[in-house]
Design a protein around this motif. Structure first.
Motif, PDB file in Angstrom:
ATOM      1  N   ILE A   1      72.105  -4.866  68.849  1.00 23.10           N
ATOM      2  CA  ILE A   1      72.862  -5.305  67.678  1.00 23.10           C
ATOM      3  C   ILE A   1      72.489  -6.736  67.287  1.00 23.10           C
ATOM      4  O   ILE A   1      72.259  -7.027  66.098  1.00 23.10           O
ATOM      5  CB  ILE A   1      74.376  -5.197  67.938  1.00 23.10           C
ATOM      6  N   GLU A   2      72.425  -7.636  68.271  1.00 21.52           N
ATOM      7  CA  GLU A   2      72.083  -9.023  67.972  1.00 21.52           C
ATOM      8  C   GLU A   2      70.679  -9.140  67.394  1.00 21.52           C
ATOM      9  O   GLU A   2      70.435  -9.905  66.458  1.00 21.52           O
ATOM     10  CB  GLU A   2      72.224  -9.880  69.227  1.00 21.52           C
ATOM     11  N   LEU A   3      69.729  -8.373  67.943  1.00 23.87           N
ATOM     12  CA  LEU A   3      68.370  -8.397  67.409  1.00 23.87           C
ATOM     13  C   LEU A   3      68.350  -7.865  65.987  1.00 23.87           C
ATOM     14  O   LEU A   3      67.649  -8.394  65.118  1.00 23.87           O
ATOM     15  CB  LEU A   3      67.434  -7.572  68.294  1.00 23.87           C
ATOM     16  N   TRP A   4      69.098  -6.822  65.732  1.00 27.60           N
ATOM     17  CA  TRP A   4      69.199  -6.269  64.376  1.00 27.60           C
ATOM     18  C   TRP A   4      69.648  -7.359  63.405  1.00 27.60           C
ATOM     19  O   TRP A   4      69.067  -7.533  62.323  1.00 27.60           O
ATOM     20  CB  TRP A   4      70.196  -5.120  64.400  1.00 27.60           C
ATOM     21  N   GLU A   5      70.666  -8.110  63.798  1.00 29.18           N
ATOM     22  CA  GLU A   5      71.181  -9.183  62.942  1.00 29.18           C
ATOM     23  C   GLU A   5      70.135 -10.278  62.753  1.00 29.18           C
ATOM     24  O   GLU A   5      69.963 -10.801  61.639  1.00 29.18           O
ATOM     25  CB  GLU A   5      72.456  -9.758  63.552  1.00 29.18           C
ATOM     26  N   ARG A   6      69.429 -10.634  63.810  1.00 25.54           N
ATOM     27  CA  ARG A   6      68.393 -11.660  63.688  1.00 25.54           C
ATOM     28  C   ARG A   6      67.241 -11.185  62.813  1.00 25.54           C
ATOM     29  O   ARG A   6      66.629 -11.980  62.086  1.00 25.54           O
ATOM     30  CB  ARG A   6      67.879 -12.045  65.083  1.00 25.54           C
ATOM     31  N   THR A   7      66.944  -9.900  62.874  1.00 22.51           N
ATOM     32  CA  THR A   7      65.879  -9.351  62.024  1.00 22.51           C
ATOM     33  C   THR A   7      66.258  -9.454  60.556  1.00 22.51           C
ATOM     34  O   THR A   7      65.446  -9.853  59.707  1.00 22.51           O
ATOM     35  CB  THR A   7      65.611  -7.879  62.397  1.00 22.51           C
ATOM     36  N   GLU A   8      67.502  -9.108  60.232  1.00 21.28           N
ATOM     37  CA  GLU A   8      67.959  -9.223  58.845  1.00 21.28           C
ATOM     38  C   GLU A   8      67.937 -10.673  58.382  1.00 21.28           C
ATOM     39  O   GLU A   8      67.558 -10.967  57.235  1.00 21.28           O
ATOM     40  CB  GLU A   8      69.361  -8.626  58.716  1.00 21.28           C
ATOM     41  N   ALA A   9      68.329 -11.585  59.270  1.00 22.77           N
ATOM     42  CA  ALA A   9      68.311 -12.997  58.912  1.00 22.77           C
ATOM     43  C   ALA A   9      66.887 -13.492  58.683  1.00 22.77           C
ATOM     44  O   ALA A   9      66.612 -14.244  57.742  1.00 22.77           O
ATOM     45  CB  ALA A   9      68.986 -13.820  60.008  1.00 22.77           C
ATOM     46  N   ALA A  10      65.965 -13.064  59.534  1.00 24.72           N
ATOM     47  CA  ALA A  10      64.578 -13.501  59.414  1.00 24.72           C
ATOM     48  C   ALA A  10      63.936 -13.005  58.124  1.00 24.72           C
ATOM     49  O   ALA A  10      63.138 -13.709  57.504  1.00 24.72           O
ATOM     50  CB  ALA A  10      63.776 -13.019  60.624  1.00 24.72           C
ATOM     51  N   LYS A  11      64.306 -11.790  57.724  1.00 23.41           N
ATOM     52  CA  LYS A  11      63.729 -11.217  56.504  1.00 23.41           C
ATOM     53  C   LYS A  11      64.534 -11.532  55.254  1.00 23.41           C
ATOM     54  O   LYS A  11      64.091 -11.233  54.138  1.00 23.41           O
ATOM     55  CB  LYS A  11      63.591  -9.696  56.663  1.00 23.41           C
ATOM     56  N   GLY A  12      65.729 -12.089  55.446  1.00 20.46           N
ATOM     57  CA  GLY A  12      66.568 -12.392  54.293  1.00 20.46           C
ATOM     58  C   GLY A  12      67.068 -11.151  53.596  1.00 20.46           C
ATOM     59  O   GLY A  12      67.284 -11.159  52.381  1.00 20.46           O
ATOM     60  N   GLU A  13      67.256 -10.078  54.348  1.00 19.66           N
ATOM     61  CA  GLU A  13      67.727  -8.820  53.791  1.00 19.66           C
ATOM     62  C   GLU A  13      68.855  -8.277  54.651  1.00 19.66           C
ATOM     63  O   GLU A  13      68.935  -8.550  55.848  1.00 19.66           O
ATOM     64  CB  GLU A  13      66.609  -7.778  53.743  1.00 19.66           C
ATOM     65  N   VAL A  14      69.732  -7.483  54.024  1.00 23.44           N
ATOM     66  CA  VAL A  14      70.764  -6.782  54.783  1.00 23.44           C
ATOM     67  C   VAL A  14      70.545  -5.281  54.614  1.00 23.44           C
ATOM     68  O   VAL A  14      69.869  -4.836  53.693  1.00 23.44           O
ATOM     69  CB  VAL A  14      72.185  -7.169  54.307  1.00 23.44           C
ATOM     70  N   GLY A  15      71.123  -4.503  55.530  1.00 25.02           N
ATOM     71  CA  GLY A  15      70.975  -3.057  55.450  1.00 25.02           C
ATOM     72  C   GLY A  15      69.635  -2.549  55.922  1.00 25.02           C
ATOM     73  O   GLY A  15      69.244  -1.422  55.593  1.00 25.02           O
ATOM     74  N   LEU A  16      68.926  -3.351  56.704  1.00 25.82           N
ATOM     75  CA  LEU A  16      67.644  -2.895  57.235  1.00 25.82           C
ATOM     76  C   LEU A  16      67.861  -1.836  58.310  1.00 25.82           C
ATOM     77  O   LEU A  16      68.909  -1.794  58.958  1.00 25.82           O
ATOM     78  CB  LEU A  16      66.878  -4.075  57.850  1.00 25.82           C
ATOM     79  N   PRO A  17      66.875  -0.978  58.536  1.00 24.78           N
ATOM     80  CA  PRO A  17      66.981  -0.016  59.642  1.00 24.78           C
ATOM     81  C   PRO A  17      66.973  -0.743  60.969  1.00 24.78           C
ATOM     82  O   PRO A  17      66.561  -1.902  61.051  1.00 24.78           O
ATOM     83  CB  PRO A  17      65.743   0.869  59.463  1.00 24.78           C
ATOM     84  N   PRO A  18      67.421  -0.098  62.037  1.00 23.45           N
ATOM     85  CA  PRO A  18      67.407  -0.732  63.359  1.00 23.45           C
ATOM     86  C   PRO A  18      65.998  -1.151  63.761  1.00 23.45           C
ATOM     87  O   PRO A  18      65.003  -0.619  63.251  1.00 23.45           O
ATOM     88  CB  PRO A  18      67.938   0.376  64.283  1.00 23.45           C
TER      89      PRO A  18
END
Length: 222
Positions: free
Chosen positions: A40-57
């Motif tokens: 879950i934390e990595l998922w959140e960091r991935t969205e933050a890094a890409k500046g997008e929400v709703g990304l796949p896991p």
């Protein structure tokens, strides 16, 4: 053998290296992967890094049950891939591709639509001393091209994925490719189109699957 190649920017590789550590894969002692310790934390960091929400896991950061099962089957049955051109679709971490390369595939191509996954595949291939060509591409409108073996781990987890994947796999099968899919009991696998060739009890991360072990079947398109 040389390491994997990938069509990806250095930033994606740096992110993968920062968020994962290299270690053995349960049930696949022949393979090491860079994996994350939590999801879950990595998922959140991935969205933050890409500046997008709703990304796949972050499928690229874990060894998912379907891919592990296909990898185990390929490692135990090298005749499936030896000397053949192999395509790994929705390749995630690249574990299936690595298994095919370790067992003597003539060439291994790994396709993903996530640039982080493409970077992870290249890094993981290099860590295992095999050659895998990773690319960021959606191939599902085609038939797998020249691939003599088409492999997919865990792609029937949502209806829209099943609706895209089954026609692609059927086209690959129709032109003569061997098609294998790993599935841990997902709802949208069209079982009537497949024949089971192996079943395994695969260890998984509990926070990904709500279970520590998943019964996972390798299916061959009939």
């Amino acid at each position: 053998m040389s390491g994997g190649t990938a069509t990806t920017e250095g930033g994606s590789t740096a992110f993968v290296l920062e968020q994962t550590s290299l270690g053995p894969v349960p049930f696949l002692p022949e393979i090491r992967l860079r994996q994350a310790e939590e999801a879950i934390e990595l998922w959140e960091r991935t969205e933050a890094a890409k500046g997008e929400v709703g990304l796949p896991p972050p499928f690229w950061a874990f060894a998912w049950a379907g891919g592990v099962a296909v990898s185990r089957y390929v490692l135990d049955h090298p005749e499936i891939v030896a000397g053949r051109k192999v395509l790994d679709v929705a390749a995630g971490s690249g574990v299936v591709s690595i298994a095919a390369a370790l067992r003597g595939a003539a060439a291994v191509r790994a396709a993903e639509i996530d640039d982080y996954a493409v970077a992870a595949i290249a890094v993981n291939a290099g860590a295992n001393g095999v050659e895998v060509t990773a690319e960021c591409a959606d191939l599902l409108d085609g038939d797998g091209g020249e691939a003599e073996v088409v492999l997919a781990g865990d792609v029937f987890y949502e209806r829209w994925m099943a609706d895209r994947f089954l026609p692609f796999l059927e086209r690959a099968h129709a032109r003569g490719a061997v098609v294998l899919v790993g599935d841990p009991g997902r709802a949208y696998l069209p079982r009537g189109r497949f024949t089971a060739v192996a079943s395994y009890e695969v260890p998984v991360m509990a926070d990904l699957e709500n279970s520590a072990v998943k019964t996972t079947t390798v299916w061959r398109l009939a």
